[in-house]
Motif scaffolding. Structure first.
Motif, PDB file in Angstrom:
ATOM      1  N   THR A 138    -107.644 -58.429  71.144  1.00  0.00           N
ATOM      2  CA  THR A 138    -108.058 -57.957  70.012  1.00  0.00           C
ATOM      3  C   THR A 138    -108.191 -56.904  69.112  1.00  0.00           C
ATOM      4  N   ILE A 139    -108.781 -56.490  67.993  1.00  0.00           N
ATOM      5  CA  ILE A 139    -108.853 -55.329  67.133  1.00  0.00           C
ATOM      6  C   ILE A 139    -110.019 -54.799  66.820  1.00  0.00           C
ATOM      7  N   ASP A 140    -110.481 -54.072  66.402  1.00  0.00           N
ATOM      8  CA  ASP A 140    -111.767 -53.660  65.973  1.00  0.00           C
ATOM      9  C   ASP A 140    -111.692 -54.319  64.423  1.00  0.00           C
ATOM     10  N   THR A 141    -112.566 -54.339  63.824  1.00  0.00           N
ATOM     11  CA  THR A 141    -112.703 -54.738  62.820  1.00  0.00           C
ATOM     12  C   THR A 141    -112.926 -53.900  61.657  1.00  0.00           C
ATOM     13  N   PRO A 142    -112.026 -53.982  60.632  1.00  0.00           N
ATOM     14  CA  PRO A 142    -112.165 -52.767  59.284  1.00  0.00           C
ATOM     15  C   PRO A 142    -113.917 -52.506  58.877  1.00  0.00           C
ATOM     16  N   GLY A 151    -113.682 -63.205  58.057  1.00  0.00           N
ATOM     17  CA  GLY A 151    -113.423 -62.652  56.471  1.00  0.00           C
ATOM     18  C   GLY A 151    -112.689 -62.073  56.028  1.00  0.00           C
ATOM     19  N   PHE A 152    -111.895 -60.402  56.718  1.00  0.00           N
ATOM     20  CA  PHE A 152    -111.211 -59.799  56.633  1.00  0.00           C
ATOM     21  C   PHE A 152    -109.799 -60.413  56.855  1.00  0.00           C
ATOM     22  N   ASP A 153    -109.827 -61.886  58.101  1.00  0.00           N
ATOM     23  CA  ASP A 153    -108.333 -62.432  57.859  1.00  0.00           C
ATOM     24  C   ASP A 153    -108.402 -63.252  57.177  1.00  0.00           C
ATOM     25  N   ALA A 154    -108.480 -64.178  56.827  1.00  0.00           N
ATOM     26  CA  ALA A 154    -108.652 -65.140  55.682  1.00  0.00           C
ATOM     27  C   ALA A 154    -108.754 -64.362  54.266  1.00  0.00           C
ATOM     28  N   ALA A 212     -86.251 -50.403  68.110  1.00  0.00           N
ATOM     29  CA  ALA A 212     -87.158 -49.702  68.445  1.00  0.00           C
ATOM     30  C   ALA A 212     -88.222 -49.352  69.949  1.00  0.00           C
ATOM     31  N   TRP A 213     -89.288 -48.901  69.930  1.00  0.00           N
ATOM     32  CA  TRP A 213     -89.520 -48.554  71.464  1.00  0.00           C
ATOM     33  C   TRP A 213     -90.535 -49.659  71.659  1.00  0.00           C
ATOM     34  N   LEU A 214     -91.717 -49.696  70.881  1.00  0.00           N
ATOM     35  CA  LEU A 214     -93.198 -50.743  71.275  1.00  0.00           C
ATOM     36  C   LEU A 214     -92.565 -51.249  70.384  1.00  0.00           C
ATOM     37  N   SER A 215     -93.099 -52.704  69.605  1.00  0.00           N
ATOM     38  CA  SER A 215     -93.291 -54.044  69.363  1.00  0.00           C
ATOM     39  C   SER A 215     -94.395 -54.496  69.154  1.00  0.00           C
ATOM     40  N   GLY A 216     -94.711 -55.454  68.115  1.00  0.00           N
ATOM     41  CA  GLY A 216     -95.734 -56.134  68.203  1.00  0.00           C
ATOM     42  C   GLY A 216     -96.295 -57.272  67.396  1.00  0.00           C
ATOM     43  N   VAL A 217     -97.108 -57.514  66.852  1.00  0.00           N
ATOM     44  CA  VAL A 217     -97.893 -59.271  65.972  1.00  0.00           C
ATOM     45  C   VAL A 217     -98.882 -58.898  66.264  1.00  0.00           C
ATOM     46  N   TYR A 218     -99.343 -58.879  64.610  1.00  0.00           N
ATOM     47  CA  TYR A 218    -100.959 -59.287  64.266  1.00  0.00           C
ATOM     48  C   TYR A 218    -101.270 -61.206  63.734  1.00  0.00           C
ATOM     49  N   TYR A 219    -101.743 -61.709  64.358  1.00  0.00           N
ATOM     50  CA  TYR A 219    -101.665 -62.857  63.459  1.00  0.00           C
ATOM     51  C   TYR A 219    -102.823 -63.441  62.800  1.00  0.00           C
TER      52      TYR A 219
END
Length: 395
Positions: free
Chosen positions: A204-208, A215-218, A312-319
């Motif tokens: 997981t990541i920090d919540t803004p 609430g943020f993701d929605a 790229a060197w590093l890639s990623g995805v946020y769901y």
């Protein structure tokens, strides 16, 4: 020698979306069809919208005036891909004068000659391209592919060893090494070469600030579903039957900016945690990174085919949004898999290499070496799966 901390900047979003920019360029070119710079900009914008017929028509009555116009025309011809188009691409490429980008011209000639079945000519062009520019991504990819197609993984490994000795360390070279090692039956070496086991991250990541996680993701999901640059399909990507937003930060989308800031902090922490490794991929880390992103939205039938992110060197995805049927599922539907394509290495080698299946959930961040082959599977639900994918390249 201790390296400085890895810092990541975020690619600045353009004030205009791709469609708005294209409309302005069309209007400007209609007024000044004699302006070569306008034609090049218009052709490039049309390429971004997969308008290949229109690009080719721009040059039907006039030959390209420079390397830039020739490159855009050849890109459109390759994309449309008829036999006539391939022959025309050869004509354009063979008539270009030798210049600073000649290695890329030779690599593109090889692509055309391979399509025409002239493998010896293609091989010659790739040898010349790599002699001029050992770090040319396309030449490396195509030469390795030719060796593997000839069932000669040892030749591919020898070529990649020579490139590594010359300091070449891009994504195609890392990916091709893993494929060649697997084809040679050296499975454990192939997995180590990829480095997914050692260097991926899921969490997981920090919540803004000012939001709850849900609430943020929605809110972000609603903003992306309403994004004016959303389009179905995109030539040249791994996306199949998907909706995409090529530049989700375009315009006023503050939630995307908040997410990217949070991703940058998480990625910098991850890179710091693996910094002491002597793996060639870690050693190839750029001094600073630049993050660019895109959004993928899939209905039940959408998926991503096997691919890597070679530039790229590093890639990623946020769901951003994952249907419950995926998160709570028991099959591969909607999951992301890391492994090797059986179409490229054969069924036996792909099975021996194995697949790492990751089941996503809303709010999860994944990071992985950009040369790691990965794919997704149709999820078959009535909801949409929404993710924001990104690359971190050399700044």
């Amino acid at each position: 020698m201790t390296r400085t901390a890895f810092r990541i900047a975020i690619e600045r979003a353009k004030p205009l979306g791709a469609r708005q920019e294209l409309a302005l360029l069309r209007e400007a070119y209609a007024r000044r069809p004699d302006a070569p710079l306008l034609r090049l900009k218009l052709a490039s914008a049309l390429i971004e919208q997969d308008a290949f017929d229109t690009v080719i028509a721009l040059f039907d009555e006039d030959v390209p005036q420079n390397h830039g116009e020739s490159a855009v025309l050849v890109q459109a011809l390759f994309a449309r891909g008829t036999l006539t188009d391939t022959h025309r691409a050869v004509g354009v490429l063979e008539n270009l004068p030798v210049g600073p980008s000649h290695a890329q011209v030779l690599a593109d000639q090889a692509k055309a000659y391979r399509r025409l079945g002239q493998r010896d000519v293609a091989h010659d062009r790739l040898v010349r391209a790599l002699a001029l520019a050992p770090a040319n991504l396309d030449a490396c990819m195509r030469m390795a592919a030719m060796h593997l197609e000839a069932d000669d993984p040892d030749a591919a490994i020898a070529m990649l060893d020579a490139l590594a000795d010359a300091g070449v360390s891009h994504g195609y070279a890392f990916a091709a090494r893993a494929r060649a090692l697997a084809c040679a039956g050296r499975i454990e070496e192939a997995r180590i070469a990829t480095g997914f086991d050692a260097f991926h991250h899921a969490g997981t990541i920090d919540t803004p600030p000012g939001f709850t996680r849900a609430g943020f993701d929605a809110a972000l999901a609603r903003a992306l579903l309403d994004h004016p640059e959303q389009r179905f399909g995109r030539y040249g990507t791994a996306s199949e039957q998907t909706w995409r937003i090529d530049k989700p930060a375009v315009g006023n989308v503050p939630l995307v900016d908040l997410l990217l800031d949070t991703i940058v902090r998480a990625a910098e922490r991850h890179v710091a945690a693996i910094a002491d490794s002597d793996h060639p991929w870690v050693r190839a880390r750029p001094d600073a990174g630049l993050l660019n992103c895109w959004c993928v939205i899939t209905d039940g039938a959408g998926y991503e085919s096997w691919h890597i992110h070679p530039s790229a060197w590093l890639s990623g995805v946020y769901y951003v949004q994952v249907p419950h049927g995926i998160t709570n599922g028991t099959d591969a539907g909607g999951c992301i898999a890391f492994g090797l394509s059986d179409e490229e290495v054969g069924t036996q080698a792909a099975a021996a290499y194995g697949v790492d299946l990751v089941r996503p959930e809303t709010g999860m961040l994944m990071l992985f070496p950009s040369h790691s082959y990965h794919r997704t599977f149709p999820h078959g639900t009535s909801e949409r799966r929404i993710c924001l994918a990104f690359d971190i390249c050399a700044a």
